[in-house]
Design an enzyme around this catalytic site. Structure first.
Site, PDB file in Angstrom:
ATOM      1  CG  HIS A   1       0.767  -4.117 -10.399  1.00 28.58           C
ATOM      2  ND1 HIS A   1       1.162  -5.541  -9.682  1.00 28.58           N
ATOM      3  CD2 HIS A   1       1.960  -3.801 -10.674  1.00 28.58           C
ATOM      4  CE1 HIS A   1       1.597  -6.430 -10.274  1.00 28.58           C
ATOM      5  NE2 HIS A   1       2.126  -5.699 -10.803  1.00 28.58           N
TER       6      HIS A   1
ATOM      7  NE  ARG B   1       3.145  -9.463  -0.426  1.00 29.23           N
ATOM      8  CZ  ARG B   1       3.949  -9.644   0.725  1.00 29.23           C
ATOM      9  NH1 ARG B   1       5.150  -8.684   1.008  1.00 29.23           N
ATOM     10  NH2 ARG B   1       3.756 -10.655   1.217  1.00 29.23           N
TER      11      ARG B   1
ATOM     12  N   PRO C   1       3.096   0.468   4.595  1.00 30.66           N
ATOM     13  CG  PRO C   1       0.597   0.415   3.995  1.00 30.66           C
ATOM     14  CD  PRO C   1       1.797   0.350   4.278  1.00 30.66           C
ATOM     15  CD  GLU C   2       5.096   0.093  10.764  1.00 30.78           C
ATOM     16  OE1 GLU C   2       5.363   0.540  11.861  1.00 30.78           O
ATOM     17  OE2 GLU C   2       6.185  -0.606   9.735  1.00 30.78           O
TER      18      GLU C   2
ATOM     19  NE  ARG D   1      -2.166  -7.283  25.455  1.00 26.50           N
ATOM     20  CZ  ARG D   1      -2.519  -6.622  24.186  1.00 26.50           C
ATOM     21  NH1 ARG D   1      -2.228  -7.364  23.273  1.00 26.50           N
ATOM     22  NH2 ARG D   1      -3.784  -5.970  23.778  1.00 26.50           N
TER      23      ARG D   1
END
Length: 292
Positions: A111, A130, A2-3, A173
DNA sequence: ACCTCGACCTGGGCGC
DNA sequence: TGCGCCCAGGTCGAGG
């Protein structure tokens, strides 16, 4: 999984049903996802509370209650779904071709780690194969305090996001541009899929140093970030394996991906074979001809 | 103040 | 059928 677009899709799908519902019981399967919060404290903090609103910043979902805020991060395989008494359960169906797992709703399985039982007989289930996700409560906290506490940067779908913000963050950066896009304390919401998609659309190499992304290229990137997120949202998210919204529905943005996961296949712009490499520790698909 | 990398989990797919 | 290996929408903390 999920983003930002997937998390927002979950939020919107739950908004239709959950606000106003009262939690009558809190079932904890595997306390691992509570990440250290005592089970009884978690249960006590939610029992008899009524859902008001569901909020999101980046990939983080948070649900304010009177005295507590419920925090949910779906990690890689988290699913937050509502099982409703007015719908029949369905079996998992594996799509022969895509391998997609579809099911509208089903009973808790091994799960399913958290179940919030609601006063209309429905249940809000947190399922996470997971277990990279997390679900816990903190004392009632404002939106801005949550953003600070979890060190989240600007959400690209808010008015705070701009080419100037992007420029300011990249200037100093030297890491690859993709690393900056994945840095949640800089931009909250992009993950591996939408980072590759945005860089492809902006025609920028994922490994290019941040400080070298300037000018028109940077403008294009700012626009591409918003564009790929909107596209994902419109398609109800990207379902590669197991993403579903709050009703159990898959998204279909996987059919619109132009870069992510397409290494070895022809570039949709120039026809060259897309490369595969590792950038910022993540598998990356990109076109050596189109992305400079 | 960066940046990279391994660790945290489980399961699916593939080659032998 | 089984085993070993690689891979996966994401963070985190340790160490350079």
């Amino acid at each position: 999984m999920p983003e930002l677009p997937e998390v927002e899709t979950v939020r919107r799908s739950l908004l239709d049903f959950v606000p106003g519902r009262k939690i009558v019981d809190v079932v904890v399967g595997d306390p691992y996802v509570l990440r250290g919060q005592p089970v009884d404290q978690f249960q006590a903090s939610l029992r008899d509370q009524s859902f008001q609103d569901l909020e999101r910043h980046g990939k983080l979902l948070f649900f304010p209650f009177d005295a507590q805020t419920l925090i949910v991060h779906l990690g890689m395989t988290g699913q937050l779904t509502l099982r409703r008494p007015d719908r029949a359960d369905t079996r998992f169906i594996r799509h022969h071709h895509t391998g997609l797992q579809r099911t509208l709703q089903h009973p808790p399985d091994q799960h399913t780690h958290i179940s919030l039982m609601l006063d209309d007989g429905s249940a809000l289930h947190y399922r996470d194969v997971r277990k990279f996700g997390r679900v816990f409560t903190i004392p009632q906290t404002s939106r801005s305090e949550i953003i600070a506490r979890f060190r989240l940067g600007i959400d690209p779908l808010t008015a705070d996001f701009s080419p100037d913000y992007l420029a300011g963050g990249l200037r100093n950066r030297k890491a690859p541009i993709k690393a900056a896009l994945l840095d949640q304390s800089f931009l909250a919401g992009l993950g591996n899929i939408y980072a590759d998609e945005a860089l492809f659309q902006a025609r920028i190499r994922p490994g290019r140093a941040c400080y070298r992304v300037r000018g028109r290229s940077l403008e294009a990137l700012a626009q591409a970030i918003v564009s790929v997120l909107h596209q994902g949202l419109q398609a109800g998210g990207t379902t590669l394996r197991d993403f579903v919204d709050g009703s159990g529905q898959s998204g279909y943005n996987q059919e619109g991906l132009q870069a992510y996961g397409r290494y070895g296949q022809p570039c949709l712009a120039c026809g060259d074979e897309l490369r595969r490499s590792t950038v910022a520790g993540r598998t990356t698909s990109w076109c050596a001809r189109c992305q400079k």
